[in-house]
Enzyme design. Sequence first.
Site, PDB file in Angstrom:
ATOM      1  N   PRO A   1      -3.847  63.299  68.403  1.00 41.54           N
ATOM      2  CA  PRO A   1      -4.263  64.677  68.253  1.00 41.54           C
ATOM      3  C   PRO A   1      -5.741  64.877  68.504  1.00 41.54           C
ATOM      4  O   PRO A   1      -6.576  64.144  67.986  1.00 41.54           O
ATOM      5  CB  PRO A   1      -3.979  64.941  66.795  1.00 41.54           C
ATOM      6  CG  PRO A   1      -4.039  63.611  66.146  1.00 41.54           C
ATOM      7  CD  PRO A   1      -4.060  62.570  67.179  1.00 41.54           C
ATOM      8  N   GLU A   2      -6.041  65.875  69.272  1.00 39.67           N
ATOM      9  CA  GLU A   2      -7.414  66.330  69.437  1.00 39.67           C
ATOM     10  C   GLU A   2      -7.506  67.719  68.824  1.00 39.67           C
ATOM     11  O   GLU A   2      -6.565  68.186  68.205  1.00 39.67           O
ATOM     12  CB  GLU A   2      -7.796  66.350  70.923  1.00 39.67           C
ATOM     13  CG  GLU A   2      -7.569  65.016  71.615  1.00 39.67           C
ATOM     14  CD  GLU A   2      -7.968  65.034  73.065  1.00 39.67           C
ATOM     15  OE1 GLU A   2      -8.949  65.724  73.387  1.00 39.67           O
ATOM     16  OE2 GLU A   2      -7.320  64.366  73.876  1.00 39.67           O
TER      17      GLU A   2
END
Length: 278
Positions: free
Chosen positions: A2-3
């Site tokens: 996840p960013e």
Amino acid sequence: MPELPEVETVANGVHQRVHSQVIESVWLGSKPEPFKTRPAEMAEVLTGRRIERVYRVGKHIVFDLSGQGNEDGPQWIVHLGMTGRLLVSADSVPVPAHTHAILKLASGSELRFVDPRRFGRLAIHRRANNAEHSNGFQGSGREPLTISIEEFTELFRGRKTSIKAALLNQKLLHGVGNIYADESLFRAGIRPTRMAGRLNREQLGRLHNALQVILKHAIALGGSSVSDYVDADGVRGFFQLEHRVYLRGGEPCLVCGTPIRRTVLGGRGTHYCPACQK
DNA sequence: AATGAAACCTGACAGC
DNA sequence: TGCTGTCAGGTTTCAT
């Protein structure tokens, strides 16, 4: 996985599902602990608190918890690492493999932290007692969605590392990861290997704009699902359909047809068009 | 202080 | 079928 856009999507989804709910009990498992706070202490702090609000700071998910007496409540901090998921499920739904934490809520549903690769981290953040201003969990760097172009430019002054590595440095900007670093550099027409401190004002202006446009677009599409990323409801995002260079090594550039090149920078796979990015 | 490489883990996939 | 090598959204630690 996840960013910033994925963490934002998860945090918003979890907020909608669990805010105002009370944590009735807590189960924490697994040996090499993903816990920065001791499990016994974490369970003790979480149990009986009400979840006031869930939101994103950098790549961290922050849970504001209810206080006792006139004390400000503590915060529960979740970092998803590469493969972490936060799922809200009915207790009748089978618990997935690699589940490391389960918060049973008064409504009967469960908040589950699942992370096969175990790069994720959980922690309790206690607010300073008598600070006058904001003493909640602060990120490590500046927020990419709201940083001004002047402050953005200042971040890279004098840096001898590559602009790619600088974008990934969470002490400068927090929330930018490998996908959005590569995609924003492509959109800005800047080669990832360029020394950060040597970029001129105009190039940094293009990068600032590209980064914000791409992050906002990705948030609107629910993030990128490259392999197994899903939001709090188990739903995949759609921004992977918009990727121009990420994981497209050898394939033709969608603008000019030149094969996309893959190299390693800052220890990470890095993708760019050798013709479009100077 | 800053930079880069290695380490931390498991799983998916390609090639043989 | 099964083995081997490569790669994967991230951060921390250690050596320059």
